[in-house]
Design an enzyme around this catalytic site. Structure first.
Site, mmCIF file in Angstrom:
data_model
loop_
_atom_site.group_PDB
_atom_site.id
_atom_site.type_symbol
_atom_site.label_atom_id
_atom_site.label_comp_id
_atom_site.label_asym_id
_atom_site.label_seq_id
_atom_site.Cartn_x
_atom_site.Cartn_y
_atom_site.Cartn_z
ATOM 1 N N TYR A 164 0.843 -1.212 0.000
ATOM 2 C CA TYR A 164 0.000 0.000 0.000
ATOM 3 C C TYR A 164 0.874 1.256 0.000
ATOM 4 O O TYR A 164 0.630 2.209 -0.743
ATOM 5 C CB TYR A 164 -0.922 -0.025 1.218
ATOM 6 C CG TYR A 164 -1.954 1.088 1.249
ATOM 7 C CD1 TYR A 164 -3.094 1.030 0.456
ATOM 8 C CD2 TYR A 164 -1.797 2.198 2.085
ATOM 9 C CE1 TYR A 164 -4.050 2.046 0.487
ATOM 10 C CE2 TYR A 164 -2.741 3.216 2.124
ATOM 11 C CZ TYR A 164 -3.870 3.129 1.325
ATOM 12 O OH TYR A 164 -4.809 4.143 1.360
ATOM 13 N N LYS A 168 0.975 4.166 -2.836
ATOM 14 C CA LYS A 168 0.616 5.556 -2.564
ATOM 15 C C LYS A 168 1.806 6.514 -2.740
ATOM 16 O O LYS A 168 1.622 7.683 -3.068
ATOM 17 C CB LYS A 168 0.008 5.674 -1.161
ATOM 18 C CG LYS A 168 -1.383 5.033 -1.052
ATOM 19 C CD LYS A 168 -2.346 5.667 -2.066
ATOM 20 C CE LYS A 168 -3.780 5.214 -1.899
ATOM 21 N NZ LYS A 168 -4.683 5.798 -2.920
HETATM 22 N N1 NAD Z 1 -10.223 6.043 4.258
HETATM 23 C C1 NAD Z 1 -9.027 6.444 4.657
HETATM 24 O O1 NAD Z 1 -8.727 6.503 5.856
HETATM 25 C C2 NAD Z 1 -7.994 6.838 3.642
HETATM 26 C C3 NAD Z 1 -6.765 7.336 4.109
HETATM 27 C C4 NAD Z 1 -5.805 7.714 3.194
HETATM 28 C C5 NAD Z 1 -6.077 7.621 1.839
HETATM 29 N N2 NAD Z 1 -7.281 7.136 1.405
HETATM 30 C C6 NAD Z 1 -7.497 7.035 -0.027
HETATM 31 O O2 NAD Z 1 -8.716 7.670 -0.367
HETATM 32 C C7 NAD Z 1 -9.347 6.956 -1.434
HETATM 33 C C8 NAD Z 1 -10.755 6.504 -1.035
HETATM 34 O O3 NAD Z 1 -10.686 5.711 0.142
HETATM 35 P P1 NAD Z 1 -11.996 5.047 0.791
HETATM 36 O O4 NAD Z 1 -11.648 4.696 2.175
HETATM 37 O O5 NAD Z 1 -13.171 5.927 0.536
HETATM 38 O O6 NAD Z 1 -12.085 3.701 -0.080
HETATM 39 P P2 NAD Z 1 -13.278 2.656 -0.238
HETATM 40 O O7 NAD Z 1 -12.665 1.304 -0.260
HETATM 41 O O8 NAD Z 1 -14.384 2.922 0.751
HETATM 42 O O9 NAD Z 1 -13.867 2.995 -1.688
HETATM 43 C C9 NAD Z 1 -13.135 2.699 -2.830
HETATM 44 C C10 NAD Z 1 -14.078 2.659 -4.015
HETATM 45 O O10 NAD Z 1 -13.283 2.295 -5.170
HETATM 46 C C11 NAD Z 1 -14.022 1.348 -5.920
HETATM 47 N N3 NAD Z 1 -13.137 0.522 -6.728
HETATM 48 C C12 NAD Z 1 -12.353 -0.510 -6.313
HETATM 49 N N4 NAD Z 1 -11.734 -1.072 -7.360
HETATM 50 C C13 NAD Z 1 -12.105 -0.369 -8.460
HETATM 51 C C14 NAD Z 1 -11.806 -0.473 -9.838
HETATM 52 N N5 NAD Z 1 -10.999 -1.430 -10.292
HETATM 53 N N6 NAD Z 1 -12.365 0.401 -10.707
HETATM 54 C C15 NAD Z 1 -13.223 1.359 -10.252
HETATM 55 N N7 NAD Z 1 -13.549 1.502 -8.955
HETATM 56 C C16 NAD Z 1 -13.003 0.647 -8.071
HETATM 57 C C17 NAD Z 1 -14.762 0.517 -4.872
HETATM 58 O O11 NAD Z 1 -15.880 -0.183 -5.457
HETATM 59 C C18 NAD Z 1 -15.191 1.593 -3.875
HETATM 60 O O12 NAD Z 1 -16.444 2.148 -4.201
HETATM 61 C C19 NAD Z 1 -8.416 5.803 -1.766
HETATM 62 O O13 NAD Z 1 -7.554 6.155 -2.812
HETATM 63 C C20 NAD Z 1 -7.650 5.598 -0.477
HETATM 64 O O14 NAD Z 1 -6.429 4.930 -0.660
HETATM 65 C C21 NAD Z 1 -8.227 6.743 2.289
#
Ligand code: NAD
Length: 260
Positions: A164, A168
Protein backbone atom coordinates in the site's frame (compact mmCIF):
# COMPACT_ATOMS: atom_id res chain seq x y z
CA UNK A 1 -22.76 13.58 4.41
CA UNK A 2 -20.44 15.88 6.37
CA UNK A 3 -21.92 19.36 6.60
CA UNK A 4 -19.49 21.76 4.86
CA UNK A 5 -17.64 23.98 7.34
CA UNK A 6 -18.33 27.10 5.25
CA UNK A 7 -21.02 27.88 2.67
CA UNK A 8 -20.33 26.01 -0.58
CA UNK A 9 -19.48 28.16 -3.58
CA UNK A 10 -20.43 27.21 -7.16
CA UNK A 11 -16.81 26.87 -8.30
CA UNK A 12 -17.41 23.95 -10.67
CA UNK A 13 -20.52 25.32 -12.36
CA UNK A 14 -21.16 23.43 -15.61
CA UNK A 15 -17.88 21.48 -15.45
CA UNK A 16 -17.98 17.77 -16.30
CA UNK A 17 -16.26 16.01 -13.37
CA UNK A 18 -15.27 12.33 -13.28
CA UNK A 19 -14.80 10.77 -9.84
CA UNK A 20 -13.45 7.21 -9.74
CA UNK A 21 -14.49 4.93 -6.90
CA UNK A 22 -17.48 7.22 -6.33
CA UNK A 23 -19.88 4.55 -5.08
CA UNK A 24 -18.94 4.99 -1.42
CA UNK A 25 -16.58 6.54 1.12
CA UNK A 26 -14.41 9.48 0.17
CA UNK A 27 -15.26 9.20 -3.55
CA UNK A 28 -18.98 9.53 -2.82
CA UNK A 29 -18.33 12.53 -0.57
CA UNK A 30 -16.28 14.16 -3.36
CA UNK A 31 -19.06 13.53 -5.90
CA UNK A 32 -21.56 15.03 -3.44
CA UNK A 33 -19.40 18.11 -2.86
CA UNK A 34 -18.72 18.62 -6.58
CA UNK A 35 -22.46 18.38 -7.28
CA UNK A 36 -23.06 21.06 -4.63
CA UNK A 37 -20.38 23.18 -6.35
CA UNK A 38 -22.44 23.07 -9.57
CA UNK A 39 -20.47 20.32 -11.32
CA UNK A 40 -21.96 17.81 -13.75
CA UNK A 41 -20.91 14.51 -12.21
CA UNK A 42 -19.79 11.23 -13.79
CA UNK A 43 -19.41 8.57 -11.07
CA UNK A 44 -17.18 5.72 -12.14
CA UNK A 45 -16.97 2.52 -10.11
CA UNK A 46 -16.50 -1.20 -10.54
CA UNK A 47 -19.34 -2.08 -8.15
CA UNK A 48 -22.49 -1.71 -10.29
CA UNK A 49 -25.16 -2.17 -7.59
CA UNK A 50 -23.52 0.18 -5.10
CA UNK A 51 -22.93 2.68 -7.89
CA UNK A 52 -26.65 2.72 -8.81
CA UNK A 53 -27.60 3.46 -5.20
CA UNK A 54 -25.02 6.26 -4.98
CA UNK A 55 -26.15 7.84 -8.26
CA UNK A 56 -29.81 7.78 -7.14
CA UNK A 57 -28.85 9.44 -3.87
CA UNK A 58 -26.78 12.14 -5.61
CA UNK A 59 -29.60 12.90 -8.06
CA UNK A 60 -31.89 13.75 -5.15
CA UNK A 61 -29.97 17.02 -4.82
CA UNK A 62 -31.09 17.94 -8.33
CA UNK A 63 -27.59 17.63 -9.78
CA UNK A 64 -26.83 16.12 -13.19
CA UNK A 65 -25.26 12.77 -12.28
CA UNK A 66 -24.52 9.69 -14.37
CA UNK A 67 -22.97 6.39 -13.34
CA UNK A 68 -20.40 4.39 -15.33
CA UNK A 69 -19.44 0.85 -14.41
CA UNK A 70 -15.78 0.45 -15.29
CA UNK A 71 -12.60 -1.13 -13.97
CA UNK A 72 -9.88 1.53 -13.73
CA UNK A 73 -7.30 -1.26 -13.71
CA UNK A 74 -8.16 -2.13 -17.32
CA UNK A 75 -7.04 0.34 -19.95
CA UNK A 76 -9.75 -0.50 -22.50
CA UNK A 77 -12.49 -0.29 -19.85
CA UNK A 78 -11.24 3.19 -18.87
CA UNK A 79 -11.00 4.40 -22.49
CA UNK A 80 -14.57 3.25 -23.20
CA UNK A 81 -15.91 4.94 -20.05
CA UNK A 82 -14.28 8.31 -20.83
CA UNK A 83 -15.59 8.22 -24.41
CA UNK A 84 -19.07 7.51 -23.05
CA UNK A 85 -18.82 10.37 -20.54
CA UNK A 86 -17.96 12.93 -23.24
CA UNK A 87 -20.72 11.60 -25.50
CA UNK A 88 -23.39 11.56 -22.75
CA UNK A 89 -22.58 15.00 -21.31
CA UNK A 90 -21.91 16.53 -24.74
CA UNK A 91 -18.74 18.18 -23.42
CA UNK A 92 -15.18 17.15 -22.60
CA UNK A 93 -14.19 16.32 -19.04
CA UNK A 94 -12.74 19.26 -17.07
CA UNK A 95 -12.04 17.60 -13.72
CA UNK A 96 -10.84 14.10 -12.86
CA UNK A 97 -10.47 12.71 -9.35
CA UNK A 98 -8.48 9.49 -9.11
CA UNK A 99 -9.90 8.07 -5.90
CA UNK A 100 -10.61 4.35 -6.58
CA UNK A 101 -8.59 1.90 -4.54
CA UNK A 102 -8.33 -1.80 -3.88
CA UNK A 103 -6.22 -2.43 -0.80
CA UNK A 104 -4.89 -5.31 1.29
CA UNK A 105 -2.80 -4.78 4.43
CA UNK A 106 -0.63 -7.84 4.99
CA UNK A 107 2.51 -8.79 6.89
CA UNK A 108 5.46 -9.15 4.53
CA UNK A 109 5.44 -12.94 4.66
CA UNK A 110 1.79 -13.09 3.52
CA UNK A 111 2.06 -10.63 0.64
CA UNK A 112 0.94 -12.51 -2.46
CA UNK A 113 1.27 -11.80 -6.16
CA UNK A 114 -2.45 -11.58 -6.81
CA UNK A 115 -3.09 -8.93 -4.14
CA UNK A 116 -0.10 -6.81 -5.11
CA UNK A 117 -1.07 -7.08 -8.78
CA UNK A 118 -4.65 -5.97 -8.12
CA UNK A 119 -3.54 -3.19 -5.79
CA UNK A 120 -1.11 -1.73 -8.29
CA UNK A 121 -3.51 -2.27 -11.24
CA UNK A 122 -6.25 -0.24 -9.56
CA UNK A 123 -4.36 2.27 -7.41
CA UNK A 124 -1.33 3.01 -9.56
CA UNK A 125 -1.57 1.81 -13.17
CA UNK A 126 -5.23 2.82 -13.15
CA UNK A 127 -4.19 6.45 -12.66
CA UNK A 128 -2.04 6.24 -15.77
CA UNK A 129 -4.98 4.91 -17.81
CA UNK A 130 -7.45 7.54 -16.58
CA UNK A 131 -4.93 10.37 -17.05
CA UNK A 132 -4.16 9.10 -20.54
CA UNK A 133 -7.88 8.93 -21.37
CA UNK A 134 -8.77 12.35 -19.98
CA UNK A 135 -5.78 14.37 -21.27
CA UNK A 136 -7.01 14.70 -24.89
CA UNK A 137 -10.43 15.88 -23.64
CA UNK A 138 -8.85 18.45 -21.30
CA UNK A 139 -6.53 19.64 -24.07
CA UNK A 140 -9.54 20.20 -26.35
CA UNK A 141 -11.29 22.31 -23.72
CA UNK A 142 -8.13 24.33 -23.03
CA UNK A 143 -7.26 22.92 -19.63
CA UNK A 144 -8.45 20.98 -16.63
CA UNK A 145 -7.63 19.74 -13.15
CA UNK A 146 -6.69 16.25 -11.98
CA UNK A 147 -6.73 15.36 -8.28
CA UNK A 148 -5.04 12.14 -7.15
CA UNK A 149 -5.67 10.47 -3.79
CA UNK A 150 -2.46 9.41 -2.08
CA UNK A 151 -2.19 8.59 1.66
CA UNK A 152 -0.01 9.40 4.66
CA UNK A 153 1.21 5.80 4.24
CA UNK A 154 3.39 7.30 1.49
CA UNK A 155 5.07 9.54 4.09
CA UNK A 156 5.19 7.54 7.32
CA UNK A 157 5.81 3.86 7.97
CA UNK A 158 2.90 1.80 9.27
CA UNK A 159 2.95 -1.94 9.85
CA UNK A 160 1.59 -4.37 7.26
CA UNK A 161 1.43 -1.75 4.54
CA UNK A 162 4.45 -2.42 2.32
CA UNK A 163 2.49 -2.74 -0.93
CA UNK A 164 0.00 0.00 0.00
CA UNK A 165 2.84 2.40 0.91
CA UNK A 166 4.61 1.66 -2.37
CA UNK A 167 1.41 2.27 -4.33
CA UNK A 168 0.62 5.56 -2.56
CA UNK A 169 4.22 6.83 -2.82
CA UNK A 170 3.97 5.98 -6.51
CA UNK A 171 0.88 8.18 -6.75
CA UNK A 172 2.97 11.17 -5.60
CA UNK A 173 5.66 10.54 -8.23
CA UNK A 174 3.03 10.04 -10.91
CA UNK A 175 1.32 13.29 -9.83
CA UNK A 176 4.51 15.34 -10.20
CA UNK A 177 5.49 13.76 -13.52
CA UNK A 178 1.99 14.26 -15.00
CA UNK A 179 1.92 17.86 -13.74
CA UNK A 180 5.13 18.67 -15.62
CA UNK A 181 4.06 16.88 -18.80
CA UNK A 182 0.56 18.37 -18.88
CA UNK A 183 1.39 21.95 -17.76
CA UNK A 184 1.78 23.25 -21.34
CA UNK A 185 -1.86 22.29 -21.94
CA UNK A 186 -3.23 24.14 -18.92
CA UNK A 187 -3.82 20.91 -17.04
CA UNK A 188 -3.02 20.93 -13.33
CA UNK A 189 -2.33 17.70 -11.44
CA UNK A 190 -2.20 17.68 -7.64
CA UNK A 191 -2.48 15.13 -4.84
CA UNK A 192 -4.34 14.92 -1.56
CA UNK A 193 -2.62 13.01 1.21
CA UNK A 194 -5.30 11.97 3.71
CA UNK A 195 -4.50 10.49 7.11
CA UNK A 196 -7.10 8.28 8.84
CA UNK A 197 -10.55 9.01 7.52
CA UNK A 198 -13.56 7.32 9.05
CA UNK A 199 -14.90 5.36 6.09
CA UNK A 200 -16.33 1.84 6.40
CA UNK A 201 -13.29 0.47 4.58
CA UNK A 202 -10.69 2.18 6.74
CA UNK A 203 -11.79 1.80 10.34
CA UNK A 204 -13.21 -1.73 9.98
CA UNK A 205 -9.86 -3.24 9.10
CA UNK A 206 -8.11 -2.28 12.34
CA UNK A 207 -8.58 -3.77 15.80
CA UNK A 208 -9.68 -1.62 18.74
CA UNK A 209 -6.14 -1.23 20.13
CA UNK A 210 -4.80 0.05 16.79
CA UNK A 211 -7.69 2.49 16.41
CA UNK A 212 -7.13 3.77 19.97
CA UNK A 213 -3.36 4.13 19.42
CA UNK A 214 -3.89 6.05 16.20
CA UNK A 215 -6.50 8.31 17.76
CA UNK A 216 -4.16 9.19 20.61
CA UNK A 217 -1.47 10.15 18.07
CA UNK A 218 -3.74 12.66 16.28
CA UNK A 219 -3.01 16.25 17.32
CA UNK A 220 -6.58 17.20 16.38
CA UNK A 221 -7.82 14.26 18.48
CA UNK A 222 -10.06 12.60 15.90
CA UNK A 223 -10.12 10.90 12.52
CA UNK A 224 -11.10 12.90 9.47
CA UNK A 225 -14.50 12.82 7.81
CA UNK A 226 -14.94 12.10 4.08
CA UNK A 227 -16.41 15.59 3.58
CA UNK A 228 -13.19 17.12 4.95
CA UNK A 229 -11.24 15.45 2.15
CA UNK A 230 -13.91 16.44 -0.35
CA UNK A 231 -13.49 20.14 0.48
CA UNK A 232 -9.75 19.89 -0.28
CA UNK A 233 -10.62 18.14 -3.55
CA UNK A 234 -13.03 20.96 -4.45
CA UNK A 235 -10.27 23.53 -3.88
CA UNK A 236 -7.78 21.61 -6.04
CA UNK A 237 -10.39 20.99 -8.76
CA UNK A 238 -11.40 24.65 -8.99
CA UNK A 239 -9.67 27.78 -10.23
CA UNK A 240 -9.18 28.80 -6.60
CA UNK A 241 -6.01 26.70 -6.84
CA UNK A 242 -5.02 27.85 -10.32
CA UNK A 243 -1.35 28.43 -9.34
CA UNK A 244 -1.03 25.11 -7.48
CA UNK A 245 0.70 22.53 -9.65
CA UNK A 246 2.21 19.12 -8.81
CA UNK A 247 1.60 19.73 -5.12
CA UNK A 248 0.49 17.47 -2.30
CA UNK A 249 -1.88 18.71 0.36
CA UNK A 250 -1.73 16.70 3.57
CA UNK A 251 -5.11 16.48 5.35
CA UNK A 252 -4.42 14.32 8.38
CA UNK A 253 -5.30 16.26 11.54
CA UNK A 254 -1.57 16.77 12.15
CA UNK A 255 -0.81 13.04 12.40
CA UNK A 256 2.36 13.05 10.33
CA UNK A 257 3.87 16.24 11.73
CA UNK A 258 3.47 14.76 15.19
CA UNK A 259 4.96 11.36 14.39
CA UNK A 260 7.71 12.17 11.90
N1 NAD B 1 -10.22 6.04 4.26
C1 NAD B 1 -9.03 6.44 4.66
O1 NAD B 1 -8.73 6.50 5.86
C2 NAD B 1 -7.99 6.84 3.64
C3 NAD B 1 -6.77 7.34 4.11
C4 NAD B 1 -5.81 7.71 3.19
C5 NAD B 1 -6.08 7.62 1.84
N2 NAD B 1 -7.28 7.14 1.40
C6 NAD B 1 -7.50 7.04 -0.03
O2 NAD B 1 -8.72 7.67 -0.37
C7 NAD B 1 -9.35 6.96 -1.43
C8 NAD B 1 -10.75 6.50 -1.03
O3 NAD B 1 -10.69 5.71 0.14
P1 NAD B 1 -12.00 5.05 0.79
O4 NAD B 1 -11.65 4.70 2.17
O5 NAD B 1 -13.17 5.93 0.54
O6 NAD B 1 -12.08 3.70 -0.08
P2 NAD B 1 -13.28 2.66 -0.24
O7 NAD B 1 -12.67 1.30 -0.26
O8 NAD B 1 -14.38 2.92 0.75
O9 NAD B 1 -13.87 3.00 -1.69
C9 NAD B 1 -13.14 2.70 -2.83
C10 NAD B 1 -14.08 2.66 -4.02
O10 NAD B 1 -13.28 2.30 -5.17
C11 NAD B 1 -14.02 1.35 -5.92
N3 NAD B 1 -13.14 0.52 -6.73
C12 NAD B 1 -12.35 -0.51 -6.31
N4 NAD B 1 -11.73 -1.07 -7.36
C13 NAD B 1 -12.11 -0.37 -8.46
C14 NAD B 1 -11.81 -0.47 -9.84
N5 NAD B 1 -11.00 -1.43 -10.29
N6 NAD B 1 -12.36 0.40 -10.71
C15 NAD B 1 -13.22 1.36 -10.25
N7 NAD B 1 -13.55 1.50 -8.96
C16 NAD B 1 -13.00 0.65 -8.07
C17 NAD B 1 -14.76 0.52 -4.87
O11 NAD B 1 -15.88 -0.18 -5.46
C18 NAD B 1 -15.19 1.59 -3.87
O12 NAD B 1 -16.44 2.15 -4.20
C19 NAD B 1 -8.42 5.80 -1.77
O13 NAD B 1 -7.55 6.15 -2.81
C20 NAD B 1 -7.65 5.60 -0.48
O14 NAD B 1 -6.43 4.93 -0.66
C21 NAD B 1 -8.23 6.74 2.29
Amino acid sequence: MTEPAVPVARRLLGTVCVVTGAARGIGLAIAERFAAEGGRIACLDVGAARLDTAVQRLRESGAEVRGYTADVGRRESVAAAFEAVERDFGAPVGVLVNNAVWARFQPLADVDEESVGRMFDVGLKGLIWTTQAVAPQMKRRGGGAIVNLSSTSALQALTHSIAYAAMKAGVLGLTRASAVELSPHGIRVNAIVPGMVGTPASVAQFDEATVAARLSAMPLGRFGEPGEIASVAAFLASDDSRYVQGAEIVADGGWTIATR
